[in-house]
Design an enzyme around this catalytic site. Sequence first.
Site, PDB file in Angstrom:
ATOM      1  N   HIS A 114       0.856  -1.199   0.000  1.00  0.00           N
ATOM      2  CA  HIS A 114       0.000   0.000   0.000  1.00  0.00           C
ATOM      3  C   HIS A 114       0.893   1.251   0.000  1.00  0.00           C
ATOM      4  O   HIS A 114       0.773   2.099   0.885  1.00  0.00           O
ATOM      5  CB  HIS A 114      -0.914   0.045   1.242  1.00  0.00           C
ATOM      6  N   HIS A 124     -11.852  -9.222  -5.733  1.00  0.00           N
ATOM      7  CA  HIS A 124     -11.450  -7.925  -5.185  1.00  0.00           C
ATOM      8  C   HIS A 124     -10.631  -7.208  -6.246  1.00  0.00           C
ATOM      9  O   HIS A 124      -9.737  -7.799  -6.857  1.00  0.00           O
ATOM     10  CB  HIS A 124     -10.628  -8.212  -3.924  1.00  0.00           C
ATOM     11  N   GLU A 153      -8.489  -4.699  -5.949  1.00  0.00           N
ATOM     12  CA  GLU A 153      -7.185  -4.116  -5.621  1.00  0.00           C
ATOM     13  C   GLU A 153      -6.104  -4.808  -6.452  1.00  0.00           C
ATOM     14  O   GLU A 153      -6.170  -6.016  -6.718  1.00  0.00           O
ATOM     15  CB  GLU A 153      -6.911  -4.234  -4.116  1.00  0.00           C
ATOM     16  N   ASP A 203      -3.184  -5.949  -6.202  1.00  0.00           N
ATOM     17  CA  ASP A 203      -2.372  -7.115  -5.834  1.00  0.00           C
ATOM     18  C   ASP A 203      -3.073  -8.416  -6.210  1.00  0.00           C
ATOM     19  O   ASP A 203      -2.437  -9.470  -6.273  1.00  0.00           O
ATOM     20  CB  ASP A 203      -2.003  -7.102  -4.340  1.00  0.00           C
ATOM     21  N   HIS A 237     -11.859  -5.632   2.894  1.00  0.00           N
ATOM     22  CA  HIS A 237     -11.723  -4.288   3.424  1.00  0.00           C
ATOM     23  C   HIS A 237     -12.016  -3.192   2.402  1.00  0.00           C
ATOM     24  O   HIS A 237     -11.802  -2.014   2.704  1.00  0.00           O
ATOM     25  CB  HIS A 237     -10.284  -4.118   3.954  1.00  0.00           C
ATOM     26  N   ASP A 243      -8.966 -11.185   1.044  1.00  0.00           N
ATOM     27  CA  ASP A 243      -8.057 -10.589   2.039  1.00  0.00           C
ATOM     28  C   ASP A 243      -8.373 -11.026   3.478  1.00  0.00           C
ATOM     29  O   ASP A 243      -7.466 -11.085   4.321  1.00  0.00           O
ATOM     30  CB  ASP A 243      -8.133  -9.062   1.969  1.00  0.00           C
ATOM     31  N   TYR A 262      -1.941  -7.714  10.679  1.00  0.00           N
ATOM     32  CA  TYR A 262      -2.806  -7.522   9.507  1.00  0.00           C
ATOM     33  C   TYR A 262      -4.186  -7.027   9.952  1.00  0.00           C
ATOM     34  O   TYR A 262      -4.730  -6.073   9.412  1.00  0.00           O
ATOM     35  CB  TYR A 262      -2.895  -8.870   8.808  1.00  0.00           C
ATOM     36  N   HIS A 275      -3.725 -13.886   0.908  1.00  0.00           N
ATOM     37  CA  HIS A 275      -2.343 -13.610   1.345  1.00  0.00           C
ATOM     38  C   HIS A 275      -1.971 -14.579   2.453  1.00  0.00           C
ATOM     39  O   HIS A 275      -2.739 -14.771   3.400  1.00  0.00           O
ATOM     40  CB  HIS A 275      -2.210 -12.199   1.927  1.00  0.00           C
TER      41      HIS A 275
HETATM   42 FE1  FEO Z   1      -7.102  -5.516  -0.588  1.00  0.00          FE
HETATM   43 FE2  FEO Z   1      -4.771  -7.923  -0.868  1.00  0.00          FE
HETATM   44  O1  FEO Z   1      -5.765  -6.484  -1.461  1.00  0.00           O
END
Ligand code: FEO
Length: 396
Positions: A23, A79, A81, A83, A145, A164, A192, A225
């Site tokens: 991030h 998601h 995002e 990644d 999130h 996530d 986390y 992750h």
């Molecule tokens: Fe919210 Fe692992 O991206």
Amino acid sequence: MSFKMTDKVTWVGKLDWELRRFHGDEYSTDKGTSYNSYLIRDEKTVLIDTVWEPYATEYISNLKKIIDLKEIDYIIAQHGEVDHSGTLPLLLKEIPNTPVYCTKNGRKILEGHYHEDWNFIEVKTGDTLNIGESTLTFVEARMLHWPDSMMTYMSGDNILFSNDAFGQHYASEFMYNDKVDQCELWNEAIKYYANILTPFSKLVTMKINEVLGFNLPLSMIATSHGVIWREDPAQIVLKYLEWANDYQENQITIIYDSMWHGTRRMGEAIAEGIRKSDPDVTVKLYNAAITDKNDIITEIFKSKGVLFGSSTVNKSIQHATGGIMDMIRGLDFKNKKAASFGSYGWSGESVKILQEKLAEAGFEIVQDGIKALWNPTEEAKEECREFGSKFVESFK
Ligand code: FEO
């Protein structure tokens, strides 16, 4: 690297051993991370999530070693995002019309990132996709999130692909919760939660209770992750319920910055006062200028009380404490007590500023802050000890 999790499911993600910042510079990833992507082969073939764009070529090359990309019937983008979605542009150049299942918000985010008119299929909680012996059920997890976050439950193998949620930034070739160092795993899991999910704790509780209400059998939680929870997967769910419930331990954390050690000496004297009045409480001290900011946030998360100290500089506070103050305001911690302290030379505004910022961040101010002129005298340090005693007494 890829490995089979069940007869039907294969992990096809990327272990990122090098990552140290996530991030932007918001999150330290001292143990790297993994971008978990899953390939399901039933009568239909499904790819759940992809990996971050710098690894897109490697990811696709590895995927081609185990499957002809044209065999992929559906992509599920849980998601938007980057990644997890970062490989979609390259992948969808190769298989352009493949349906991309995502939430309505997911579509907006993917369009916002990539400006592509892919074959989106919008799904919501309870929608299903039959892929042969197994059925996939989608569960929106809004704000866990991001607004688009989604989970997918696979019947038969009884796997919850949680994206996530329940993850950790933790690279390990072992990839299962029962195979890795438990201290490392839980340190990364709580870090986390503390740094990413704290603001959404109410939603975490609601969503977990909603999913538990489905009474689905659960063999694994496959996050996006870190490790896959296969040994007692419910343990991380129960831990999330505990963390989401204004979590605290019997800990007081003292966070400070100090120009010439005067504020540090005050903090150490306050710690002595706390320990004298309550030998059982854990007291930890951190200099914000030289400590990882996310580790500090994790310690605040675990604390029932925090004391912030800063020298006065240019009528304000030192920048490291200011940075932490901004972080805690956004994280919306609940049920924590606080007070401030600091040394000064002439104007001495820092203590009042810290106290105001702590109040703005939702901390309960239990006593007015304490100041010491220049290097604290023995008398001033004794006042700090009394200040610490009074602070810890407020919990009794
Ligand atoms: Fe919210 Fe692992 O991206």
